[in-house]
Design a protein around this motif. Structure first.
Motif, short mmCIF file in Angstrom:
data_model
loop_
_atom_site.label_atom_id
_atom_site.label_comp_id
_atom_site.label_asym_id
_atom_site.label_seq_id
_atom_site.Cartn_x
_atom_site.Cartn_y
_atom_site.Cartn_z
N MET A 96 -23.78 -0.61 8.09
CA MET A 96 -22.71 -1.60 7.98
C MET A 96 -21.91 -1.66 9.28
O MET A 96 -21.48 -0.63 9.80
CB MET A 96 -21.77 -1.21 6.82
CG MET A 96 -20.60 -2.15 6.63
SD MET A 96 -19.56 -1.66 5.22
CE MET A 96 -19.06 -0.02 5.71
N ASP A 97 -21.72 -2.86 9.82
CA ASP A 97 -20.92 -3.02 11.03
C ASP A 97 -19.45 -2.81 10.71
O ASP A 97 -18.91 -3.37 9.75
CB ASP A 97 -21.12 -4.42 11.61
CG ASP A 97 -22.52 -4.61 12.16
OD1 ASP A 97 -23.15 -3.60 12.51
OD2 ASP A 97 -22.97 -5.78 12.24
N ARG A 98 -18.80 -2.01 11.52
CA ARG A 98 -17.38 -1.78 11.32
C ARG A 98 -16.55 -2.87 12.01
O ARG A 98 -16.97 -3.41 13.03
CB ARG A 98 -16.98 -0.42 11.88
CG ARG A 98 -17.49 0.77 11.08
CD ARG A 98 -16.94 2.05 11.67
NE ARG A 98 -17.25 3.21 10.85
CZ ARG A 98 -16.79 4.43 11.08
NH1 ARG A 98 -15.98 4.65 12.12
NH2 ARG A 98 -17.11 5.44 10.30
N VAL A 99 -15.39 -3.15 11.44
CA VAL A 99 -14.42 -4.03 12.09
C VAL A 99 -13.68 -3.19 13.12
O VAL A 99 -13.03 -2.20 12.78
CB VAL A 99 -13.43 -4.62 11.06
CG1 VAL A 99 -12.37 -5.45 11.78
CG2 VAL A 99 -14.17 -5.46 10.03
N ARG A 100 -13.76 -3.58 14.37
CA ARG A 100 -13.17 -2.83 15.47
C ARG A 100 -11.76 -3.35 15.73
O ARG A 100 -11.56 -4.53 15.98
CB ARG A 100 -14.06 -2.94 16.70
CG ARG A 100 -15.48 -2.46 16.43
CD ARG A 100 -16.48 -2.89 17.49
NE ARG A 100 -16.27 -2.19 18.74
CZ ARG A 100 -15.82 -2.76 19.85
NH1 ARG A 100 -15.52 -4.06 19.86
NH2 ARG A 100 -15.67 -2.06 20.95
N VAL A 101 -10.77 -2.45 15.68
CA VAL A 101 -9.36 -2.84 15.70
C VAL A 101 -8.62 -2.19 16.88
O VAL A 101 -8.84 -1.01 17.17
CB VAL A 101 -8.66 -2.43 14.39
CG1 VAL A 101 -7.20 -2.88 14.40
CG2 VAL A 101 -9.40 -3.01 13.18
N GLN B 219 -12.73 -5.46 23.80
CA GLN B 219 -13.25 -6.60 23.04
C GLN B 219 -13.34 -6.31 21.53
O GLN B 219 -14.42 -6.31 20.94
CB GLN B 219 -14.62 -7.02 23.59
CG GLN B 219 -14.56 -7.46 25.04
CD GLN B 219 -15.88 -7.99 25.56
OE1 GLN B 219 -16.92 -7.90 24.91
NE2 GLN B 219 -15.85 -8.54 26.75
N PRO B 220 -12.20 -6.05 20.91
CA PRO B 220 -12.18 -5.74 19.47
C PRO B 220 -12.43 -6.98 18.62
O PRO B 220 -12.43 -8.11 19.12
CB PRO B 220 -10.75 -5.22 19.26
CG PRO B 220 -9.95 -5.99 20.27
CD PRO B 220 -10.84 -6.08 21.49
N ASP B 221 -12.59 -6.75 17.34
CA ASP B 221 -12.71 -7.86 16.39
C ASP B 221 -11.32 -8.34 15.94
O ASP B 221 -11.11 -9.54 15.74
CB ASP B 221 -13.50 -7.41 15.15
CG ASP B 221 -14.88 -6.90 15.51
OD1 ASP B 221 -15.63 -7.63 16.16
OD2 ASP B 221 -15.18 -5.74 15.15
N ALA C 240 -10.43 -10.44 9.74
CA ALA C 240 -11.73 -10.18 10.39
C ALA C 240 -12.78 -11.18 9.93
O ALA C 240 -13.67 -11.54 10.70
CB ALA C 240 -12.19 -8.75 10.08
N ASP C 241 -12.65 -11.66 8.70
CA ASP C 241 -13.58 -12.66 8.18
C ASP C 241 -13.23 -14.08 8.62
O ASP C 241 -13.90 -15.04 8.25
CB ASP C 241 -13.61 -12.61 6.65
CG ASP C 241 -14.31 -11.37 6.11
OD1 ASP C 241 -15.14 -10.81 6.85
OD2 ASP C 241 -14.02 -10.97 4.97
#
Length: 221
Positions: free
Chosen positions: A1-6, A49-51, A121-122
């Motif tokens: 699962m890809d993590r949301v990078r914050v 370059q976070p999400d 994020a979505d």
């Protein structure tokens, strides 16, 4: 699962530490950087370059509004979620107008902050009921008649470029309706709602539904 990078941006180290602990305990979220002011935020976001960027608004030096405007002017920017105590309403409004996808109050319960990060994020707006109430109060607060008139005329000029169905879609979005709810109201398919929304983004020069809602509000004030 890809993590949301914050990336976390707040001048209070304890706030950043609390947020890091909160997000770090989630399997789908990852804190990859921190910054204590707007200039550092811009540098960290450019480097990492976070999400999602969780952005405070009132900070020494370059504030969160200025940093938000700068970051969202880049091609393919991250999603920005404003973090605030709401002692600077105009900064929050400015950040939302610049393209931030939502905001959370600093005293929001942790599960709601986590939900807001995932929602943003979505690519969806994250405006909690309590925070939205404060935003509406701020947005409709006293402004000079000249300021209101200028904002109203500018908003109406931009909306004039829309077709009648696009304007109906914009008004429904401003009420907070989902794509399915907009479709049901206008008797059109969700696919058509999405097409109208994409056209709104292009014609109005906006990047999210929050900006559409604010523009409609200005046109009606």
């Amino acid at each position: 699962m890809d993590r949301v990078r914050v990336v976390l941006v707040d001048d209070d180290q304890l706030v950043r530490m609390s947020l890091r602990l909160m997000l770090g305990g989630e399997a789908d979220l990852e804190v990859i950087g921190e910054a204590a002011d707007g200039d550092a935020a811009i540098a960290e976001v450019r480097r990492l370059q976070p999400d999602v960027v969780l952005m405070d608004v009132r900070m020494p030096g370059r504030d969160g509004l200025s940093a938000t405007e700068a970051i969202l002017s880049w091609p393919d920017p991250p999603r920005i979620l404003v973090l605030t105590t709401f002692d600077s309403d105009e900064m929050v409004l400015g950040a939302l107008r610049a393209g931030a996808l939502g905001f959370v109050l600093k005293d929001t319960p942790p599960p709601d902050i986590l939900a807001a990060v995932r929602t943003v994020a979505d690519g969806n707006p994250a405006l909690s009921p309590a925070a939205t109430s404060r935003l509406i109060t701020a947005a409709t607060g006293p402004r000079s008649s000249e300021t209101r008139r200028a904002a109203r005329e500018a908003a109406r000029a931009r909306l004039a470029a829309l077709t009648e169905r696009e304007r109906d879609t914009a008004r429904a979005i401003a009420e907070g309706l989902s794509n399915a709810e907009v479709g049901a109201r206008l008797h059109i398919s969700v696919a058509t709602v999405k097409a109208h929304t994409s056209s709104l983004f292009a014609k109005l020069g906006v990047v999210n539904r929050v900006q559409i809602a604010l523009l409609v509000r200005d046109s009606e004030e």
